[in-house]
Write an enzyme that holds these catalytic residues in place. Structure first.
Site, PDB file in Angstrom:
ATOM      1  N   GLY A  55       0.832  -1.200   0.000  1.00 11.92           N
ATOM      2  CA  GLY A  55       0.000   0.000   0.000  1.00 11.92           C
ATOM      3  C   GLY A  55       0.861   1.243   0.000  1.00 11.92           C
ATOM      4  O   GLY A  55       2.072   1.186  -0.206  1.00 11.92           O
TER       5      GLY A  55
ATOM      6  N   SER B 110      -0.743   5.600   3.639  1.00 10.19           N
ATOM      7  CA  SER B 110      -1.784   5.302   4.621  1.00 10.19           C
ATOM      8  C   SER B 110      -1.517   3.935   5.269  1.00 10.19           C
ATOM      9  O   SER B 110      -1.726   3.754   6.472  1.00 10.19           O
ATOM     10  CB  SER B 110      -3.169   5.343   3.967  1.00 10.19           C
ATOM     11  OG  SER B 110      -3.262   4.330   2.981  1.00 10.19           O
TER      12      SER B 110
ATOM     13  N   GLY C 140       1.467   2.618   5.613  1.00  7.35           N
ATOM     14  CA  GLY C 140       2.619   2.838   6.499  1.00  7.35           C
ATOM     15  C   GLY C 140       2.167   3.414   7.835  1.00  7.35           C
ATOM     16  O   GLY C 140       2.630   2.991   8.895  1.00  7.35           O
TER      17      GLY C 140
ATOM     18  N   GLU D 126      16.281   6.389   8.608  1.00  2.91           N
ATOM     19  CA  GLU D 126      17.312   6.595   7.580  1.00  2.91           C
ATOM     20  C   GLU D 126      16.678   7.486   6.523  1.00  2.91           C
ATOM     21  O   GLU D 126      15.821   7.029   5.759  1.00  2.91           O
ATOM     22  CB  GLU D 126      17.751   5.253   6.974  1.00  2.91           C
ATOM     23  CG  GLU D 126      18.356   4.274   7.967  1.00  2.91           C
ATOM     24  CD  GLU D 126      19.678   4.736   8.556  1.00  2.91           C
ATOM     25  OE1 GLU D 126      20.321   5.629   7.980  1.00  2.91           O
ATOM     26  OE2 GLU D 126      20.058   4.211   9.618  1.00  2.91           O
TER      27      GLU D 126
ATOM     28  N   GLU E 179      22.237   1.731  10.580  1.00  2.00           N
ATOM     29  CA  GLU E 179      21.966   0.410  10.029  1.00  2.00           C
ATOM     30  C   GLU E 179      23.313  -0.195   9.677  1.00  2.00           C
ATOM     31  O   GLU E 179      24.315   0.497   9.613  1.00  2.00           O
ATOM     32  CB  GLU E 179      21.116   0.516   8.768  1.00  2.00           C
ATOM     33  CG  GLU E 179      19.684   0.829   9.107  1.00  2.00           C
ATOM     34  CD  GLU E 179      18.722   0.551   7.975  1.00  2.00           C
ATOM     35  OE1 GLU E 179      19.096   0.759   6.815  1.00  2.00           O
ATOM     36  OE2 GLU E 179      17.592   0.147   8.277  1.00  2.00           O
TER      37      GLU E 179
END
Ligand code: NAD
Length: 498
Positions: free
Chosen positions: A218, A221, A223, A261, A475
């Protein structure tokens, strides 16, 4: 196989993955009415549709990860390591196909970009498989009768959100350490690069226990729903500053940890003693012109000593002109297309600013592809903008396209100051033969990843992450896995009889 037959083979794959998400180890059909239409940006043709997940589907994904968590987190670390190593091997056996899907879906050139990325993710999973036994705590000297130690425990269900520019690499950078440390994951890829993720995770799930790695598809939204979902105990996010800020705010209201990030406007300083040809070559690599500049670390500000500025510009243009822009799937292509109409329009918005500013000079390189099937494709010629000041909007905003700026200087301290004069702090580089200047720059450049006399070198063992608005946390590396995918518990053991 010619590229047109490859396209029909890949279309069958993306259509088979259409309207699917991954729950509990399986590709699941959704009967979503609301979908995102996926366009191949090089041909501007539809290649499939993605469901915009509903809250029910989000609940199912989070629940699947929650149910899988107890067994996965308690699995002895050597067993987790062995499974992740098998995943790495399985990916390595499929790199060609995965690279083709990346190119088909994102427009990145197979030879220079997608194949490199697919190989790198196998390396990332191999690297983290070897770290499963390193998720360890420490003992703390206190009282001889009280053994004091710390344990590193997994956090729980991790929500991982990624963008489209290097989808498999960014997935691996989050999923590999999260799983190795004993967490389970719900992954939300970008709608512009979800098919390569669905295919890779489906391959991984042939090896992994069901439920430990789930995929919801998706847009923003979806997320947002992932970040706010009560079962999600940590968010690891890669994307723009704007979205990162919204993610950070949403996570704050839940009081869960976040790694961000984000974007960049990275400088390379070229001193007057830098060799012209190698420096020009590194500028092309540093700006990631073969990825149309769509890189968070793209060297989009080249701060060059005015004595050699013209030679550098001429050499960069000459070298760029030897690269071929064309069909991303064609193995002779060096530069593919821009990812999407949205990104194409954004880059053109900045190019229009440059065109309207009479004080600037724009130098274009390369020819647009001439093949009939690419006539509507989202191709843009790489360009260098000269006669520009570091304070100009084009030197301060992240364009995320094949546009770099050449800023002249004649005072080294001033060059460092300009390099740091930005809201970002992701990466930086310097080219010089003078060790004193190189070390001064390494100390003074306010960026998380600094390279001297090279630029785009990265391995998963090297902590990577930005300063300022470029993000929070790191990371890559063993340390980042321990810091960002485990929680620390302190235990005191009274060894005297009570
Ligand atoms: P984006 O921020 O638009 O989207 C990234 C992801 O976040 C997508 O999956 C999107 O659907 C999701 N999303 C968007 N808004 C959200 C919200 N409010 N809540 C939760 N999820 C949300 O970025 P993009 O255009 O896909 O990618 C380009 C950006 O990513 C650039 O700024 C680039 O610099 C950055 N990037 C950073 C790194 C890094 O390591 N620092 C690496 C690659 C890309």
């Amino acid at each position: 196989m010619n590229t047109l037959s490859m396209q029909s083979k890949l279309l069958e794959i993306t259509q088979a993955l259409s309207k699917k998400i991954i729950l509990n180890g399986k590709l699941i059909d959704t009967s979503r009415k609301q979908t995102y239409v996926v366009i191949n940006p090089a041909t501007l043709t539809e290649i499939g549709q993605l469901p915009i997940c509903t809250i029910e589907e989000m609940n199912a994904a989070a629940n699947s990860a929650k149910l899988a968590y107890p067994a996965w987190s308690k699995l002895p670390a050597p067993k987790r390591s062995a499974l992740i190593r098998q995943v790495a091997q399985h990916i390595a056996e499929n790199v060609t196909l995965l690279a083709e899907i990346i190119s088909f879906e994102t427009g990145k050139a197979y030879k220079t970009e997608s194949l490199v990325e697919a190989n790198l993710i196998a390396d990332i999973f191999h690297y983290y498989a070897g770290l499963a036994l390193e998720s360890k705590g420490e003992t703390i000297p206190y009282d001889p009768d009280i053994l004091t130690l710390t344990l590193r425990e997994p956090i729980g269900v991790i929500g991982a959100i990624i963008p489209w520019n290097v989808p498999l690499m960014l997935m691996a950078m989050k999923v590999a350490p999260a799983l190795v440390a004993g967490n389970t994951v719900v992954l939300k890829p970008s709608p512009e690069a979800s098919f390569c993720i669905l295919k890779t995770v489906d391959l991984m799930n042939q090896i992994l226990p069901p439920g430990i790695l789930n995929v919801v598809t998706g847009d923003a939204s979806t997320g947002k729903e992932l970040v706010t979902h009560p079962e999600i105990k940590k968010i690891t996010f890669t994307g723009s500053v704007e979205s990162g800020r919204a993610v950070y705010q949403a996570a704050a209201s839940k009081i869960i940890p976040v790694t961000l990030e984000l974007g960049g406007k990275s400088p390379i300083i070229i001193c007057e003693d830098a060799p012209i040809e190698p420096s020009a070559q590194r500028i092309i690599e540093g700006m990631r012109f073969t990825r149309q500049g769509q890189s968070c670390t793209a060297a989009s500000r080249i701060l060059v000593h005015k004595k050699i500025s013209k030679q550098i510009v001429d050499s960069v243009l000459e070298k760029l002109n030897k690269l071929k822009m064309g069909d991303p799937l064609d193995e002779s292509t060096d530069i593919g297309s821009i990812i999407s109409q949205r990104q194409f329009d954004k880059i053109n918005y900045f190019l229009d600013i440059a065109k309207k500013d009479a004080s600037l000079t724009i130098h274009y390189a390369n020819d647009l592809p001439k093949e009939a099937h690419l006539k509507n494709g989202l191709f843009l010629r790489p360009c260098l903008i000269t006669d520009i000041k570091n304070t100009h909007e084009l030197c301060q905003k992240e364009i995320f396209g094949p546009v770099t700026t050449i800023i002249e200087w004649d005072n080294f301290d001033e060059a460092i100051k300009m390099a740091n004069d930005t809201e970002f702090g992701l990466a930086a580089g310097i080219f010089t033969q003078d060790i004193t200047r190189a070390l001064q720059a390494a100390h003074e450049l306010d960026a998380g990843f600094v390279q001297i006399n090279q630029y785009q070198v990265f391995r998963p063992s090297m902590p990577f992450g930005g300063f300022k608005h470029s993000g929070i946390g790191k990371e890559a590396s063993c340390k980042a896995m321990i810091e960002h995918f485990t929680k620390e518990k302190t235990i005191l053991i009274n060894m005297k009889k009570v």
